[in-house]
Motif scaffolding. Structure first.
Motif, PDB file in Angstrom:
ATOM      1  N   TYR A 113     -83.646  61.244 -14.034  1.00 34.21           N
ATOM      2  CA  TYR A 113     -82.899  61.254 -12.479  1.00 34.21           C
ATOM      3  C   TYR A 113     -84.248  61.453 -11.834  1.00 34.21           C
ATOM      4  CZ  TYR A 113     -79.189  61.391 -15.253  1.00 34.21           C
ATOM      5  OH  TYR A 113     -77.599  61.392 -16.871  1.00 34.21           O
ATOM      6  N   GLN A 114     -85.154  60.996 -11.266  1.00 36.98           N
ATOM      7  CA  GLN A 114     -85.499  60.865 -10.812  1.00 36.98           C
ATOM      8  C   GLN A 114     -86.405  58.897  -9.856  1.00 36.98           C
ATOM      9  OE1 GLN A 114     -88.865  62.409 -12.292  1.00 36.98           O
ATOM     10  NE2 GLN A 114     -90.284  60.876 -13.598  1.00 36.98           N
ATOM     11  N   VAL A 115     -87.612  58.859  -9.238  1.00 33.72           N
ATOM     12  CA  VAL A 115     -87.592  57.887  -8.337  1.00 33.72           C
ATOM     13  C   VAL A 115     -88.668  56.874  -9.768  1.00 33.72           C
ATOM     14  CG1 VAL A 115     -88.728  56.275  -7.266  1.00 33.72           C
ATOM     15  CG2 VAL A 115     -87.196  58.420  -6.115  1.00 33.72           C
ATOM     16  N   PRO A 116     -88.036  55.784  -9.810  1.00 32.34           N
ATOM     17  CA  PRO A 116     -88.934  55.217 -10.960  1.00 32.34           C
ATOM     18  C   PRO A 116     -90.234  54.734 -10.470  1.00 32.34           C
ATOM     19  CG  PRO A 116     -86.796  53.940 -10.067  1.00 32.34           C
ATOM     20  CD  PRO A 116     -87.008  54.918  -9.934  1.00 32.34           C
ATOM     21  N   VAL A 209     -88.355  53.793 -19.436  1.00 37.76           N
ATOM     22  CA  VAL A 209     -86.606  53.192 -19.584  1.00 37.76           C
ATOM     23  C   VAL A 209     -86.279  52.478 -18.580  1.00 37.76           C
ATOM     24  CG1 VAL A 209     -84.638  53.597 -20.109  1.00 37.76           C
ATOM     25  CG2 VAL A 209     -86.080  54.690 -21.483  1.00 37.76           C
ATOM     26  N   PRO A 210     -86.486  53.099 -17.124  1.00 37.10           N
ATOM     27  CA  PRO A 210     -86.018  51.538 -15.886  1.00 37.10           C
ATOM     28  C   PRO A 210     -86.952  50.837 -16.080  1.00 37.10           C
ATOM     29  CG  PRO A 210     -85.908  54.036 -15.437  1.00 37.10           C
ATOM     30  CD  PRO A 210     -86.625  53.892 -16.506  1.00 37.10           C
ATOM     31  N   THR A 211     -87.862  50.735 -16.153  1.00 36.72           N
ATOM     32  CA  THR A 211     -88.238  49.738 -16.329  1.00 36.72           C
ATOM     33  C   THR A 211     -88.528  48.684 -16.754  1.00 36.72           C
ATOM     34  OG1 THR A 211     -91.097  51.315 -14.909  1.00 36.72           O
ATOM     35  CG2 THR A 211     -91.226  49.033 -15.419  1.00 36.72           C
ATOM     36  N   LEU A 212     -88.473  49.375 -18.484  1.00 41.32           N
ATOM     37  CA  LEU A 212     -88.197  48.195 -19.030  1.00 41.32           C
ATOM     38  C   LEU A 212     -87.219  47.575 -19.164  1.00 41.32           C
ATOM     39  CD1 LEU A 212     -89.410  51.091 -22.257  1.00 41.32           C
ATOM     40  CD2 LEU A 212     -90.302  48.764 -21.994  1.00 41.32           C
ATOM     41  N   LEU A 213     -86.166  48.289 -18.992  1.00 45.46           N
ATOM     42  CA  LEU A 213     -84.845  47.571 -18.398  1.00 45.46           C
ATOM     43  C   LEU A 213     -85.088  46.122 -17.383  1.00 45.46           C
ATOM     44  CD1 LEU A 213     -82.182  47.442 -19.429  1.00 45.46           C
ATOM     45  CD2 LEU A 213     -81.360  49.033 -18.160  1.00 45.46           C
ATOM     46  N   ALA A 214     -85.759  46.817 -16.103  1.00 45.78           N
ATOM     47  CA  ALA A 214     -86.105  46.186 -15.457  1.00 45.78           C
ATOM     48  C   ALA A 214     -86.109  44.631 -15.985  1.00 45.78           C
ATOM     49  CB  ALA A 214     -86.602  46.475 -14.255  1.00 45.78           C
ATOM     50  N   GLY A 289     -77.990  55.786  -4.567  1.00 49.71           N
ATOM     51  CA  GLY A 289     -77.651  55.700  -3.333  1.00 49.71           C
ATOM     52  C   GLY A 289     -76.495  54.796  -2.145  1.00 49.71           C
ATOM     53  N   GLY A 290     -76.970  54.222  -1.652  1.00 51.50           N
ATOM     54  CA  GLY A 290     -75.972  52.981  -1.198  1.00 51.50           C
ATOM     55  C   GLY A 290     -75.705  51.862  -1.747  1.00 51.50           C
ATOM     56  N   PHE A 291     -76.484  51.849  -2.767  1.00 45.85           N
ATOM     57  CA  PHE A 291     -75.934  50.352  -4.462  1.00 45.85           C
ATOM     58  C   PHE A 291     -74.637  50.800  -5.137  1.00 45.85           C
ATOM     59  CE2 PHE A 291     -80.235  50.260  -3.147  1.00 45.85           C
ATOM     60  CZ  PHE A 291     -80.133  48.822  -2.479  1.00 45.85           C
ATOM     61  N   ARG A 292     -73.678  50.286  -5.208  1.00 43.06           N
ATOM     62  CA  ARG A 292     -72.281  50.358  -5.967  1.00 43.06           C
ATOM     63  C   ARG A 292     -72.746  49.784  -7.322  1.00 43.06           C
ATOM     64  NH1 ARG A 292     -67.587  50.363  -3.444  1.00 43.06           N
ATOM     65  NH2 ARG A 292     -66.851  51.167  -5.652  1.00 43.06           N
ATOM     66  N   ASN A 293     -74.386  49.327  -7.398  1.00 45.96           N
ATOM     67  CA  ASN A 293     -74.226  49.239  -9.505  1.00 45.96           C
ATOM     68  C   ASN A 293     -75.536  49.999  -9.463  1.00 45.96           C
ATOM     69  OD1 ASN A 293     -75.923  47.498  -7.749  1.00 45.96           O
ATOM     70  ND2 ASN A 293     -74.483  45.735  -7.939  1.00 45.96           N
ATOM     71  N   VAL A 294     -76.699  49.414 -10.129  1.00 46.74           N
ATOM     72  CA  VAL A 294     -78.175  49.892  -9.813  1.00 46.74           C
ATOM     73  C   VAL A 294     -78.940  48.724  -9.776  1.00 46.74           C
ATOM     74  CG1 VAL A 294     -79.525  51.183 -11.724  1.00 46.74           C
ATOM     75  CG2 VAL A 294     -77.302  51.875 -12.276  1.00 46.74           C
ATOM     76  N   PRO A 295     -79.896  49.233  -9.376  1.00 48.07           N
ATOM     77  CA  PRO A 295     -81.037  48.478  -9.081  1.00 48.07           C
ATOM     78  C   PRO A 295     -81.719  49.024  -9.640  1.00 48.07           C
ATOM     79  CG  PRO A 295     -81.066  50.045  -7.225  1.00 48.07           C
ATOM     80  CD  PRO A 295     -79.989  50.414  -7.994  1.00 48.07           C
ATOM     81  N   LEU A 296     -83.309  47.840  -9.893  1.00 46.88           N
ATOM     82  CA  LEU A 296     -83.910  48.608 -10.866  1.00 46.88           C
ATOM     83  C   LEU A 296     -85.290  47.964 -10.593  1.00 46.88           C
ATOM     84  CD1 LEU A 296     -81.812  47.559 -14.463  1.00 46.88           C
ATOM     85  CD2 LEU A 296     -82.346  49.763 -13.442  1.00 46.88           C
ATOM     86  N   VAL A 297     -86.488  49.000 -11.047  1.00 51.77           N
ATOM     87  CA  VAL A 297     -87.634  48.137 -10.027  1.00 51.77           C
ATOM     88  C   VAL A 297     -88.692  47.788 -11.571  1.00 51.77           C
ATOM     89  CG1 VAL A 297     -89.387  48.697  -8.920  1.00 51.77           C
ATOM     90  CG2 VAL A 297     -87.670  49.286  -8.219  1.00 51.77           C
ATOM     91  N   GLY A 298     -89.221  46.699 -11.853  1.00 48.35           N
ATOM     92  CA  GLY A 298     -89.630  46.351 -12.773  1.00 48.35           C
ATOM     93  C   GLY A 298     -91.508  46.327 -12.530  1.00 48.35           C
TER      94      GLY A 298
END
Length: 562
Positions: A113-116, A209-214, A289-298
């Motif tokens: 639970y941190q900035v990816p 994991v967040p980058t893989l999903l992105a 944050g202010g996003f209602r869904n999950v923004p991903l960064v690849g």
């Protein structure tokens, strides 16, 4: 009454399908290229079972992805169902979308639970890279190369240093170097035989994991409707998709008689394996944050995904149609095109919206009619890529109410608990079986290596003996040729001697005949000479003259006569 109306509606729809062909969406052809992984697999086989367990504990189950064979047909089929507006896969009466939680479970790597990972640093800190890879700073800087528009380390260099570490028994360094190679070649492929700086940075960050999903969503979304190469972690995407499909029954039995497209089109929401490994998920990242869904960064771009569409995959109830704000496309852009937006996403990840069962409800893995109707309406707009198929297996009755009778719920809960305990026991047995198998494989490899060594030794002995015999044979042939040559020379010399002997005999005979002929003439000449020669009388005057000469010689000085 409601059941009768639904049955009637379904019958009418089937009749209509039989009469009027249903419109279908356009399909695209995708390619799924993977670099040759033989060298990496051979390198991973250097680890013993104990070393492998330590590797998995530290870096997750990435060895499975390394050795997994990627079948392009199920992936080709899956991508035809992609819904570009909702960023998910929409089927006849259900939707699927990979989630952070599922990727985390499949990889055995927790989501921090941190900035990816956002982007590679502008300047390369060789000290950080060298420390993470257990290498010298100069060794890293000297081998830091560029490939295309990226920089990083050549795979050839990393393979060499990893083998050296394995030979020395430095398994900690070996594990780190093998892991970063899997990151660069399998998880985050960029350039052939090259581990780029992005993969190294994600490896150092320890939150892949967040980058893989992105990368998964961005690769699929960017190629939708165009076709072409899908560049992401293909084995992870395939493993996720297969984990949801039936592993027994008509779906599996029909693989020899039905195409993949037909088998997938025969599936309904009741056939999907919702109650698998995902039942243990308690907390779900729903927003940032202010996003209602999950923004991903690849590694290449940014895109959002909508966890609200995947709750059933995680064991929760799909109560109704989602809100527009929860499924709206909030993010999709190439990273280099909007640095400000990228920073905004980074700030949003500092405030992660996590929900648990107290908010999402109890786990019952069902979808209410309101949600199912919404999906079917979506299908009418989006269209399906293939012809509909009748389900291959019998379908259970529909759930027509938002609440479930307590008796049924308790029964299902007990059954679920029993199945979960059974699954845990099975997992433990599977783990023991895998450990035993790895141990046996290690022993077998040792025996094979010994046999191979003995065989190589015998082969060398046979080869040396064969070489020696071959050399002796060649020498024998050479001596035979020399002997034949000398024998020929001897025969020639003997012939020459015989010819000389004959010639000499002829000359001797001629000389003898000549001497015999001349001998008679000589005797005759001697006789005639004797007859003609008369003896001279003795002369005293001559003797006197000689004496006088001798006397005069003594009188002359020096003994010389003038």
């Amino acid at each position: 009454m409601h059941i009768i109306s639904q049955v009637h509606s379904r019958a009418c729809s089937l009749i209509e399908m039989a009469i009027v062909p249903e419109l279908k969406r356009k399909t695209c052809s995708y390619s799924f290229h993977r670099e040759p992984l033989t060298s990496l697999i051979e390198l991973s086989n250097l680890m013993t079972s104990g070393n492998q367990k330590g590797f998995v504990d530290q870096y997750g189950d990435i060895l499975t992805l390394l050795k997994m064979v990627v079948d392009p047909v199920p992936l080709q089929t899956l991508l035809q169902f992609y819904d570009p507006e909702l960023h998910c896969f929409t089927f006849q009466d259900y939707q699927l979308a990979p989630t952070l939680e599922e990727y985390s479970i499949l990889l055995s790597v927790p989501v921090r639970y941190q900035v990816p990972f956002l982007d590679v640093p502008k300047e390369v800190d060789f000290r950080v890279v060298a420390r993470a890879l257990h290498l010298g700073i100069k060794e890293v800087s000297d081998n830091w190369k560029s490939s295309g528009d990226v920089v990083g380390l050549p795979l050839k260099f990393l393979l060499r240093v990893a083998r050296e570490e394995a030979e020395k028994g430095s398994w900690e360094a070996f594990h780190a170097q093998l892991a970063v190679m899997i990151y660069g070649i399998v998880l985050f492929p960029s350039m052939p035989n090259f581990v780029d700086y992005a993969a190294v940075s994600i490896f150092i960050g320890g939150n892949p994991v967040p980058t893989l999903l992105a990368d998964t969503y961005y690769a699929i979304h960017s190629r939708h409707g165009k076709g072409g190469a899908i560049r992401c972690c293909l084995p992870l995407l395939l493993r996720w998709f297969l984990s949801l499909l039936p592993v027994s029954g008509p779906f599996v039995d029909a693989q020899s008689t039905h195409k993949w497209t037909q088998r997938v089109m025969s599936l309904t929401s009741y056939d999907i394996r919702w109650q698998s490994y995902r039942m243990d998920v308690r907390n779900v990242i729903m927003s940032c944050g202010g996003f209602r869904n999950v923004p991903l960064v690849g590694t290449r771009g940014c895109i959002n995904y909508n966890p609200v569409l995947s709750l059933r995959q995680l064991g929760f109830v799909m109560k109704g149609r989602p809100l527009e704000a929860e499924i709206a496309e909030s993010v999709y852009f190439e990273k280099q095109s909007d640095p400000a937006r990228l920073e905004q996403i980074g700030r949003a990840w500092k405030s992660i919206g996590v929900k648990d069962g107290s908010v999402l409800g109890k786990k019952f893995v069902v979808a209410m009619p309101d949600y199912t109707d919404w999906v079917k309406e979506r299908v009418e707009t989006l269209l399906l890529p293939y012809d509909r198929m009748e389900p291959l297996q019998e379908q259970p009755p529909l759930i027509l109410a938002e609440s479930v009778p307590a008796e049924h719920y308790k029964q299902a809960l007990m059954e679920n608990r029993r199945l979960r305990e059974k699954e845990q026991d099975t997992q433990m047995e599977l783990y023991k079986a895998k450990a035993g198998r790895l141990n046996l494989a290690h022993q077998l490899r040792g025996v094979r290596e010994e046999d191979a060594s003995r065989l190589r030794s015998k082969k060398r002995s046979y080869e040396e003996m064969e070489s020696m015999l071959d050399a002796e044979h060649r020498e024998c042939l050479r001596l035979q040729r020399v002997e034949a040559s000398y024998q020929k020379k001897i025969r020639d010399l003997e012939k020459q001697l015989r010819d000389k002997d004959i010639q000499l005999k002829k000359e001797v005979d001629l000389r003898q005949a000549s001497e015999n002929h001349l001998g008679g003439g000589v005797l005759e000449l001697r006789r005639q000479l004797k007859e003609k020669i008369t003896l001279l009388p003795e002369c005293s005057e001559c003797d006197l003259l000689i004496d006088q000469c001798q006397y005069l010689k003594t009188l002359i000085p020096g003994g010389r006569l003038p």
